[in-house]
Design an enzyme around this catalytic site. Structure first.
Site, PDB file in Angstrom:
ATOM      1  N   ALA A 229      23.586 -18.643 -32.455  1.00 26.13           N
ATOM      2  CA  ALA A 229      24.238 -18.863 -31.162  1.00 26.13           C
ATOM      3  C   ALA A 229      23.107 -19.132 -30.163  1.00 26.13           C
ATOM      4  CB  ALA A 229      25.057 -17.638 -30.790  1.00 26.13           C
TER       5      ALA A 229
ATOM      6  N   SER B  67      14.408  -9.738 -23.396  1.00 23.13           N
ATOM      7  CA  SER B  67      15.035  -9.974 -22.092  1.00 23.13           C
ATOM      8  C   SER B  67      14.651 -11.332 -21.542  1.00 23.13           C
ATOM      9  CB  SER B  67      14.601  -8.900 -21.089  1.00 23.13           C
ATOM     10  OG  SER B  67      15.131  -9.225 -19.811  1.00 23.13           O
ATOM     11  N   GLY B  68      15.553 -11.891 -20.771  1.00 20.06           N
ATOM     12  CA  GLY B  68      15.267 -13.168 -20.126  1.00 20.06           C
ATOM     13  C   GLY B  68      16.384 -14.173 -20.325  1.00 20.06           C
TER      14      GLY B  68
ATOM     15  N   LYS C 156      14.332  -1.428 -23.585  1.00 14.55           N
ATOM     16  CA  LYS C 156      15.148  -2.565 -23.144  1.00 14.55           C
ATOM     17  C   LYS C 156      16.400  -2.064 -22.421  1.00 14.55           C
ATOM     18  CE  LYS C 156      16.901  -6.747 -22.773  1.00 14.55           C
ATOM     19  NZ  LYS C 156      18.317  -6.752 -22.891  1.00 14.55           N
TER      20      LYS C 156
ATOM     21  N   HIS D   1      15.393  -0.970 -19.037  1.00 17.38           N
ATOM     22  CA  HIS D   1      15.163  -2.198 -18.268  1.00 17.38           C
ATOM     23  C   HIS D   1      16.490  -2.697 -17.698  1.00 17.38           C
ATOM     24  CE1 HIS D   1      15.648  -6.565 -18.178  1.00 17.38           C
ATOM     25  NE2 HIS D   1      14.399  -6.648 -17.763  1.00 17.38           N
ATOM     26  N   ASN D   2      17.507  -2.749 -18.528  1.00 15.25           N
ATOM     27  CA  ASN D   2      18.814  -3.216 -18.051  1.00 15.25           C
ATOM     28  C   ASN D   2      19.404  -2.274 -17.005  1.00 15.25           C
ATOM     29  OD1 ASN D   2      18.397  -5.063 -20.113  1.00 15.25           O
ATOM     30  ND2 ASN D   2      20.535  -5.091 -20.724  1.00 15.25           N
TER      31      ASN D   2
ATOM     32  N   GLU E 156      17.815  -2.955 -13.860  1.00 13.36           N
ATOM     33  CA  GLU E 156      18.377  -4.222 -13.359  1.00 13.36           C
ATOM     34  C   GLU E 156      19.697  -3.961 -12.610  1.00 13.36           C
ATOM     35  OE1 GLU E 156      18.471  -7.244 -16.511  1.00 13.36           O
ATOM     36  OE2 GLU E 156      20.549  -7.618 -15.940  1.00 13.36           O
TER      37      GLU E 156
END
Ligand code: 2AM
Length: 472
Positions: free
Chosen positions: A11, A128-129, A182, A185-186, A189
């Site tokens: 995907a 991430s990104g 991660k 990190h989110n 965010e």
């Protein structure tokens, strides 16, 4: 031909990662359950590099150079387990399965342990990104064994974002450390976006600025301490006009924020670890609140002040409040990483986490350089708030921050992020907290005991009897 690395699950994220490897000169094996996606990738992007397409898992695994490195980019959950099993059954000791999805770190710990038993490496990797990052350089947070990183790391570092020549990729720590970091990190965010949203709301309500005027304010802020990707795109979104109606884009979007779950996971984990991540929690709850239209409709007629606060200096005050609250939110997120690192024996280098978040990911910001500097100066810093640079930034900001919270309360604009960050700041710097009273109450109704400031040991007062104090 044997491939350096493979990607299964093509995907958007998987396809872009595969293209990123190929563009960096690596031979990439590609596979997808439904073969048409594999064919489409080769048709559209085959010319970008050296791809080795496979129709079957057998072919895919045997096309990889040993030790094999296969990245899984499928839906988190049962699909990931199914694909892991398909690959593992065909792999040999020393081979590596890399899960680049957003798995829960506990799942990653379970999978890593199970595969280790079978002599295979499992590298849960936070990436991430988004789509753009996957193609042009994401921030990469790999967990798993240090031994696996030795051969895998250079490949990941090649495709990661670079800031001042340093790749935004480092071995985070064993088993689930990468996915944990991660996740946080989110969570950060979420907090960052909530604070930005409160800034916008307050400027609009208090000063009556239009979205496009507020876009200009954010554009200006992006030239200073707040410089970051999220501030930059806030200016873009606020400045955007809806083509169909000619109205500001923000005014035609339904005001119910959705979530995929990583913010919730972060708060759940923080509750387990006993770390007050109030900034992230407020952000998660603010989204939940927005998603209850029934209650919001029922509450619309409740009493509140009608008012504005037309004071031009408020713009600068809000900038300070945003920066100070952001420091608090990041400090809390790093505290959570510290706590988990101790709990699970990960030995995470916090400065290195700030370093790999400087580029590629959604929270990339100038600010992260300062966090790295803080941890470089004192690797055992108990809280980022105590770093001299941040302490002085908070000192400069605090008057403005207090005015903003007071103004918001006075005119009835909700600022849970700003307010709770300020409460956290004030609580942490208190000499004595009212927790002493809470302890007294707990001892009164439940004989839960308490400690004294002047003597060792636990004590209980006989509240319902003679009120004598006895050692517990
Ligand atoms: P598909 O193209 O065959 O649907 C995102 O959904 C990606 O995960 C897609 O590449 C999808 O493959 C893949 N995927 C989802 N569930 C899967 C499963 N159980 N086994 C293998 N691939 C799966």
């Amino acid at each position: 031909r044997t491939a350096d690395i493979g990607v299964t699950g093509l995907a958007t994220m998987g396809r872009n990662l595969a293209r990123n490897f190929a563009r960096h000169g690596h031979v990439v094996a590609v596979h997808n359950r439904t073969e048409s996606r594999t064919k489409q990738l080769i048709e559209e992007h085959g010319h970008e590099g050296d791809f080795v397409p496979s129709a079957s898992v057998e072919e895919f695994v045997s096309s990889l150079r040993r030790p094999r490195k296969a990245i899984i980019m499928v839906k988190a959950g049962p699909a990931t387990d199914a694909v892991i099993e398909e690959l593992a059954a065909r792999m040999e000791p020393g081979d590596m399965i890399i899960d680049g999805g957003n798995a829960h770190f506990e799942d990653t710990r379970r999978r890593e342990a199970a595969l280790r038993e079978r002599g295979l490496h499992f590298v849960g990797t936070g990436i991430s990104g988004g789509e753009e990052g996957a193609l042009n350089g994401p921030s990469i947070m790999p967990g798993g064994a240090a031994e696996a990183y030795e051969t895998l790391g250079p490949l990941l570092e090649d495709i990661a974002a670079k800031v001042d020549g340093t790749p935004c990729c480092v071995h985070v720590g064993p088993d689930g450390a990468g996915h944990f970091v991660k996740m946080v990190h989110n969570g950060i965010e979420y907090a960052d976006m909530q604070l930005i949203a409160e800034s916008y709301d307050l400027l609009r309500q208090a000063l009556g600025l239009s979205p496009s005027e507020i876009a200009d304010v954010f554009r200006e802020w992006n030239r200073g301490d707040l410089e970051s990707y999220l501030i930059e795109i806030t200016a873009e979104v606020l400045g955007h006009t809806d083509a169909a109606t000619g109205r500001p884009f923000v005014d035609v979007v339904v005001d119910q924020a959705e979530q995929k779950g990583t913010g919730r996971w972060t708060v759940q984990s923080a509750l387990e670890l006993g770390v007050p991540v109030t900034g992230i929690a407020e952000a998660v709850f603010a989204r939940s609140l927005s998603g209850h239209p029934g209650q919001r409709a029922a509450a619309r007629s409740l009493a509140g002040p009608e008012g504005t606060a037309p004071r031009a200096e408020l713009v600068d005050d809000v900038r300070h409040a945003l920066y100070a609250s952001k420091i608090v939110a990041y400090a809390q997120g790093f505290d959570q990483i510290t706590a988990a690192s101790e709990e699970y024996g990960w030995d995470v280098d916090r400065g290195a986490m700030a370093t790999i978040w400087r580029g590629g990911c959604i929270i990339r910001a100038r600010f992260l350089d300062r966090i790295r500097t803080a941890y470089d100066a004192d690797p055992s810093l108990p809280t980022l708030l105590a770093d001299p640079t941040f302490a002085s930034a908070l000192a400069d900001a605090q008057d403005s921050w207090r005015r903003v919270v007071a103004t918001a309360a006075t005119i009835g604009v909700p600022t849970p992020g700003f307010s709770s960050a300020l409460a956290y700041y004030d609580a942490l710097r208190r000499d004595r907290l009212p927790a002493a009273l809470v302890q007294g109450l707990r001892d009164f109704f439940g004989a839960h005991t308490y400690h004294r400031v002047d003597r060792e040991g636990a004590f209980h007062t006989d509240w319902s009897g003679d009120r004598e104090e006895r050692p517990a």
